[in-house]
Scaffold this motif. Structure first.
Motif, PDB file in Angstrom:
ATOM      1  N   ASP A  18       0.990  -1.464   0.266  1.00 32.02           N
ATOM      2  CA  ASP A  18      -0.148   0.242   0.016  1.00 32.02           C
ATOM      3  C   ASP A  18       0.763   1.422   0.043  1.00 32.02           C
ATOM      4  OD1 ASP A  18      -2.526  -1.169   0.397  1.00 32.02           O
ATOM      5  OD2 ASP A  18      -2.097  -1.535   2.419  1.00 32.02           O
ATOM      6  N   ASP A  19       1.886   0.707  -0.112  1.00 36.02           N
ATOM      7  CA  ASP A  19       2.677   2.533   0.194  1.00 36.02           C
ATOM      8  C   ASP A  19       2.603   3.119  -0.833  1.00 36.02           C
ATOM      9  OD1 ASP A  19       4.119   0.730   1.526  1.00 36.02           O
ATOM     10  OD2 ASP A  19       6.393   1.008   1.422  1.00 36.02           O
ATOM     11  N   THR A  20       2.750   3.224  -2.089  1.00 29.15           N
ATOM     12  CA  THR A  20       2.582   3.611  -3.430  1.00 29.15           C
ATOM     13  C   THR A  20       1.530   4.566  -3.366  1.00 29.15           C
ATOM     14  OG1 THR A  20       4.025   2.767  -4.362  1.00 29.15           O
ATOM     15  CG2 THR A  20       2.489   4.565  -5.824  1.00 29.15           C
ATOM     16  N   ALA A  21       0.289   4.023  -3.249  1.00 29.51           N
ATOM     17  CA  ALA A  21      -1.161   4.213  -3.184  1.00 29.51           C
ATOM     18  C   ALA A  21      -1.037   5.601  -1.523  1.00 29.51           C
ATOM     19  CB  ALA A  21      -2.156   3.204  -3.341  1.00 29.51           C
ATOM     20  N   TRP A  22      -0.715   5.105  -1.099  1.00 34.08           N
ATOM     21  CA  TRP A  22      -0.929   6.468   0.348  1.00 34.08           C
ATOM     22  C   TRP A  22       0.011   7.280   0.649  1.00 34.08           C
ATOM     23  CZ3 TRP A  22       2.834   8.114   3.887  1.00 34.08           C
ATOM     24  CH2 TRP A  22       2.165   8.536   4.634  1.00 34.08           C
ATOM     25  N   LEU A  23       0.957   7.288   0.086  1.00 31.38           N
ATOM     26  CA  LEU A  23       1.811   8.064  -0.427  1.00 31.38           C
ATOM     27  C   LEU A  23       1.636   9.363  -1.379  1.00 31.38           C
ATOM     28  CD1 LEU A  23       5.719   7.076  -0.441  1.00 31.38           C
ATOM     29  CD2 LEU A  23       4.832   8.355   0.593  1.00 31.38           C
ATOM     30  N   ALA A  24       0.461   8.692  -2.025  1.00 31.79           N
ATOM     31  CA  ALA A  24      -0.208   9.636  -3.277  1.00 31.79           C
ATOM     32  C   ALA A  24      -1.592  10.110  -2.534  1.00 31.79           C
ATOM     33  CB  ALA A  24      -0.334   8.830  -4.295  1.00 31.79           C
ATOM     34  N   VAL A  25      -1.886   9.530  -2.139  1.00 30.14           N
ATOM     35  CA  VAL A  25      -3.373  10.224  -1.082  1.00 30.14           C
ATOM     36  C   VAL A  25      -2.482  10.916  -0.130  1.00 30.14           C
ATOM     37  CG1 VAL A  25      -5.492   9.655   0.084  1.00 30.14           C
ATOM     38  CG2 VAL A  25      -5.388   8.490  -2.070  1.00 30.14           C
TER      39      VAL A  25
END
Length: 203
Positions: A70-77
């Motif tokens: 979930d790292d990439t999605a979390w960083l974007a949000v």
């Protein structure tokens, strides 16, 4: 000391006054600093009546964070939700990795909200074991998803998790000018515990 700092910084200085005491206000005035930021620490008890079940908006599901997945999605949000915030909004993968390596990191207390397969919000909690405090570390809702009760649902989910862990008190930090967030937290039973003030020279 204040004069020495002003000289060393070329009169470009930012100073935190923790607690917002009158003496600090006076010193800031003497040094020609102006109030720039008011950060509130708010607290509420986690004992007593059980926290209500979170009211999750229709079509939204909440699950816990999976490190790596979930790292990439979390960083974007996170970047979108905190685009106005110079510290939180600029977090990188390295920053996230550093936090995941901390002893307090626990993915079981890191909640993600999805609409279909799109990440639309999160609540990351933190436990201060020695102080017996549970922290609303950061709550974020994606732009366009705000105002529908998702932030409140995520906050309640995290508070119930902290209460279930046996922690007696929850705390959080919020900027005083973030009226929407302050209002949500006050409705959830938080009150101001302490106020920290940042003063600066530059306009």
């Amino acid at each position: 000391l204040g004069s020495a700092l002003l000289a060393a910084s070329g009169k470009r200085l930012r100073v935190w006054a923790h607690g917002g005491h009158a003496a600090a206000r006076h010193l800031a005035q003497v040094l020609g600093l102006s109030l720039f930021r008011e950060l509130r620490q708010m607290r509420r008890p986690l004992t007593g009546p059980e926290l209500p079940e979170p009211v999750v908006p229709a079509g939204v599901r909440i699950r816990t964070f999976v490190p790596g997945q979930d790292d990439t999605a979390w960083l974007a949000v996170n970047a979108a939700a905190f685009a106005h915030h110079p510290e939180q909004g600029s977090l990188t993968q390295r920053d996230l990795d550093d936090r995941k390596a901390e002893s307090w990191f626990d993915p079981a207390g890191f909640f993600l909200a999805f609409k279909n397969d799109e990440l639309v919000g999160f609540h990351w909690t933190k436990v201060h074991a020695e102080e017996q405090l549970g922290e609303v570390y950061v709550v974020g809702v994606a732009p366009g998803r705000q105002g529908g009760g998702l932030g409140k649902a995520l906050t309640t989910t995290g508070l119930r998790h902290l209460a279930a862990a046996g922690l007696p008190t929850a705390m959080l930090y919020v900027d005083a000018d973030n009226k929407a967030a302050v209002s949500v937290y006050e409705r959830l039973g938080f009150t101001t515990y302490e106020t920290d003030l940042m003063y600066r020279t530059e306009s």
